[in-house]
Scaffold this motif. Sequence first.
Motif, PDB file in Angstrom:
ATOM      1  N   ASN A  68     -18.998  24.453  31.745  1.00  0.00           N
ATOM      2  CA  ASN A  68     -18.604  24.761  30.372  1.00  0.00           C
ATOM      3  C   ASN A  68     -17.500  23.827  29.888  1.00  0.00           C
ATOM      4  O   ASN A  68     -17.485  23.431  28.718  1.00  0.00           O
ATOM      5  N   GLU A  69     -16.569  23.459  30.765  1.00  0.00           N
ATOM      6  CA  GLU A  69     -15.514  22.517  30.376  1.00  0.00           C
ATOM      7  C   GLU A  69     -16.111  21.148  30.064  1.00  0.00           C
ATOM      8  O   GLU A  69     -15.707  20.492  29.090  1.00  0.00           O
ATOM      9  N   GLN A  70     -17.075  20.704  30.863  1.00  0.00           N
ATOM     10  CA  GLN A  70     -17.731  19.420  30.603  1.00  0.00           C
ATOM     11  C   GLN A  70     -18.481  19.438  29.274  1.00  0.00           C
ATOM     12  O   GLN A  70     -18.422  18.480  28.506  1.00  0.00           O
ATOM     13  N   ARG A  71     -19.174  20.533  29.007  1.00  0.00           N
ATOM     14  CA  ARG A  71     -19.913  20.628  27.739  1.00  0.00           C
ATOM     15  C   ARG A  71     -18.956  20.645  26.552  1.00  0.00           C
ATOM     16  O   ARG A  71     -19.234  20.051  25.512  1.00  0.00           O
ATOM     17  N   ALA A  72     -17.837  21.343  26.718  1.00  0.00           N
ATOM     18  CA  ALA A  72     -16.852  21.380  25.632  1.00  0.00           C
ATOM     19  C   ALA A  72     -16.288  19.984  25.384  1.00  0.00           C
ATOM     20  O   ALA A  72     -16.104  19.576  24.231  1.00  0.00           O
ATOM     21  N   ALA A  73     -16.027  19.242  26.454  1.00  0.00           N
ATOM     22  CA  ALA A  73     -15.521  17.881  26.298  1.00  0.00           C
ATOM     23  C   ALA A  73     -16.557  16.994  25.618  1.00  0.00           C
ATOM     24  O   ALA A  73     -16.213  16.176  24.747  1.00  0.00           O
ATOM     25  N   GLU A  74     -17.828  17.136  25.979  1.00  0.00           N
ATOM     26  CA  GLU A  74     -18.891  16.362  25.338  1.00  0.00           C
ATOM     27  C   GLU A  74     -19.012  16.717  23.859  1.00  0.00           C
ATOM     28  O   GLU A  74     -19.192  15.844  23.012  1.00  0.00           O
ATOM     29  N   ASP A  75     -18.908  18.021  23.543  1.00  0.00           N
ATOM     30  CA  ASP A  75     -18.981  18.448  22.144  1.00  0.00           C
ATOM     31  C   ASP A  75     -17.810  17.873  21.345  1.00  0.00           C
ATOM     32  O   ASP A  75     -17.979  17.463  20.192  1.00  0.00           O
ATOM     33  N   ASP A  76     -16.621  17.848  21.933  1.00  0.00           N
ATOM     34  CA  ASP A  76     -15.459  17.273  21.261  1.00  0.00           C
ATOM     35  C   ASP A  76     -15.663  15.792  21.002  1.00  0.00           C
ATOM     36  O   ASP A  76     -15.311  15.272  19.937  1.00  0.00           O
ATOM     37  N   ALA A  77     -16.250  15.082  21.958  1.00  0.00           N
ATOM     38  CA  ALA A  77     -16.510  13.651  21.789  1.00  0.00           C
ATOM     39  C   ALA A  77     -17.513  13.413  20.670  1.00  0.00           C
ATOM     40  O   ALA A  77     -17.355  12.497  19.856  1.00  0.00           O
ATOM     41  N   VAL A  78     -18.529  14.250  20.587  1.00  0.00           N
ATOM     42  CA  VAL A  78     -19.530  14.124  19.525  1.00  0.00           C
ATOM     43  C   VAL A  78     -18.888  14.397  18.169  1.00  0.00           C
ATOM     44  O   VAL A  78     -19.140  13.690  17.186  1.00  0.00           O
ATOM     45  N   LEU A  79     -18.041  15.402  18.093  1.00  0.00           N
ATOM     46  CA  LEU A  79     -17.365  15.723  16.829  1.00  0.00           C
ATOM     47  C   LEU A  79     -16.443  14.593  16.396  1.00  0.00           C
ATOM     48  O   LEU A  79     -16.350  14.267  15.204  1.00  0.00           O
ATOM     49  N   GLU A  80     -15.747  13.973  17.330  1.00  0.00           N
ATOM     50  CA  GLU A  80     -14.862  12.849  17.000  1.00  0.00           C
ATOM     51  C   GLU A  80     -15.668  11.658  16.490  1.00  0.00           C
ATOM     52  O   GLU A  80     -15.271  10.995  15.527  1.00  0.00           O
ATOM     53  N   ASP A  81     -16.801  11.373  17.134  1.00  0.00           N
ATOM     54  CA  ASP A  81     -17.661  10.272  16.697  1.00  0.00           C
ATOM     55  C   ASP A  81     -18.181  10.530  15.287  1.00  0.00           C
ATOM     56  O   ASP A  81     -18.228   9.627  14.440  1.00  0.00           O
ATOM     57  N   THR A  82     -18.559  11.767  15.017  1.00  0.00           N
ATOM     58  CA  THR A  82     -19.070  12.140  13.700  1.00  0.00           C
ATOM     59  C   THR A  82     -17.981  11.997  12.648  1.00  0.00           C
ATOM     60  O   THR A  82     -18.214  11.514  11.544  1.00  0.00           O
ATOM     61  N   ALA A  83     -16.772  12.406  13.003  1.00  0.00           N
ATOM     62  CA  ALA A  83     -15.651  12.302  12.058  1.00  0.00           C
ATOM     63  C   ALA A  83     -15.320  10.851  11.778  1.00  0.00           C
ATOM     64  O   ALA A  83     -15.003  10.473  10.629  1.00  0.00           O
TER      65      ALA A  83
END
Length: 88
Positions: A68-83
């Motif tokens: 779950n921590e890895q998935r959260a980190a991946e989701d954060d990276a995707v959100l940063e790229d989108t921003a």
Amino acid sequence: MNWAKIGLFAGGALFGSAGIEILTSKDAKKLYTQCTAAVLRMKDQVMKTATTLQENCGDILADAKEINEQRAAEDDAVLEDTAEEKAE
């Protein structure tokens, strides 16, 4: 007087007395000891199995938290790229 009832009472008293003698004999005490030893061995095995199960559940929980921590980190990276894409 009913002789059948008297006979049943006498037979029951005799059977009860013989039963008490059998239950308190040395052979019966050996049987009780062997059964108690078997129950104690079984208890030890059940406790070992329960401990192993608890350890395995702890490992599974730790692995699940890591996933779950890895998935959260991946989701954060995707959100940063989108921003960043929207900012450009």
